[in-house]
Design a protein around this motif. Sequence first.
Motif, mmCIF file in Angstrom:
data_model
loop_
_atom_site.group_PDB
_atom_site.id
_atom_site.type_symbol
_atom_site.label_atom_id
_atom_site.label_comp_id
_atom_site.label_asym_id
_atom_site.label_seq_id
_atom_site.Cartn_x
_atom_site.Cartn_y
_atom_site.Cartn_z
ATOM 1 N N THR A 51 0.848 -1.193 0.000
ATOM 2 C CA THR A 51 0.000 0.000 0.000
ATOM 3 C C THR A 51 0.885 1.246 0.000
ATOM 4 O O THR A 51 2.089 1.159 0.250
ATOM 5 C CB THR A 51 -0.913 0.042 1.239
ATOM 6 N N GLU A 66 -4.509 5.070 2.882
ATOM 7 C CA GLU A 66 -3.377 4.170 2.617
ATOM 8 C C GLU A 66 -3.938 3.056 1.744
ATOM 9 O O GLU A 66 -4.713 2.224 2.215
ATOM 10 C CB GLU A 66 -2.867 3.624 3.953
ATOM 11 N N LEU A 67 -3.599 3.085 0.449
ATOM 12 C CA LEU A 67 -4.243 2.153 -0.482
ATOM 13 C C LEU A 67 -3.220 1.442 -1.355
ATOM 14 O O LEU A 67 -2.104 1.937 -1.562
ATOM 15 C CB LEU A 67 -5.212 2.907 -1.407
ATOM 16 N N ASP A 68 -3.641 0.298 -1.880
ATOM 17 C CA ASP A 68 -2.888 -0.378 -2.925
ATOM 18 C C ASP A 68 -2.693 0.628 -4.073
ATOM 19 O O ASP A 68 -3.663 1.250 -4.509
ATOM 20 C CB ASP A 68 -3.733 -1.584 -3.401
ATOM 21 N N THR A 71 -5.190 0.919 -6.986
ATOM 22 C CA THR A 71 -6.606 1.227 -6.767
ATOM 23 C C THR A 71 -7.073 2.324 -7.722
ATOM 24 O O THR A 71 -6.455 3.386 -7.803
ATOM 25 C CB THR A 71 -6.827 1.712 -5.314
ATOM 26 N N ALA A 76 -11.471 3.809 -5.030
ATOM 27 C CA ALA A 76 -11.108 4.588 -3.837
ATOM 28 C C ALA A 76 -12.329 5.346 -3.320
ATOM 29 O O ALA A 76 -12.617 5.347 -2.123
ATOM 30 C CB ALA A 76 -9.975 5.562 -4.172
ATOM 31 N N HIS A 80 -13.498 2.879 -0.350
ATOM 32 C CA HIS A 80 -12.641 3.297 0.760
ATOM 33 C C HIS A 80 -13.043 4.627 1.374
ATOM 34 O O HIS A 80 -12.624 4.937 2.486
ATOM 35 C CB HIS A 80 -11.182 3.357 0.298
#
Length: 218
Positions: A51, A66-68, A71, A76, A80
């Motif tokens: 991430t 905090e994302l891959d 994404t 998102a 998220h």
Amino acid sequence: MAETDNRNWPTRRTVLEGGAATGLLLAAGVPVRAQQDAIMTAAAAATPAPTMPMNLTINKNGFSVELDPRTTLLDALRNHLGLTGSKKGCDHGQCGACTVLVNGRRINACLTLAAMHEGDDITTIEGLAEGDELHPMQAAFVARDGFQCGYCTPGQICSAVGMLSEIRAGWPSHAGTDVAASAALTDAEIRERMSGNICRCAAYPNIVAAIRDAAGEA
Ligand code: FES
Ligand code: FES
């Protein structure tokens, strides 16, 4: 001699386990491609995706996530950040249901990565109204019944807002014959410029009327 770091290499155990799994799948008559997919899916599930931190500005609010890094902006927003107004129709840039405005320009949120939009001004359907007062395009869609099921509507409205800005900026379209002339907001012009937004309920006549109303061209 330099020491080799082989911590990420397959071990004898993983090779034997993979071979055993493949043998079982072969014995079960599973096609080779399906076996590969099953093994890759199992491997992906076993390895947590990396991430990265992202700071996004959406509807004038700051979001830190905090994302891959893979994404999409659409995922998102929807998965998220709880902004589910933008819809996922095709996830392939073909229907326009995911249209949002980025720095005032319309884009398909399913075709872009969230990580690419740090520092951008992102507006979704949730950010068009001013408090309880609908954006003129939203009000026009309501007044003209520019929707039936409503699934395409957030994308239609964001796209229409961006489209009117493009016309005001003098951008040409395929509906006109003279690319240097400013476009009149005819039905043909609206239909051409909105052709990236599909409505399965076929509410097109009312969508066109709503856009003309919002543009003050009724
Ligand atoms: Fe993005 Fe269809 S969901 S274009
Ligand atoms: Fe149903 Fe457009 S209103 S898809």
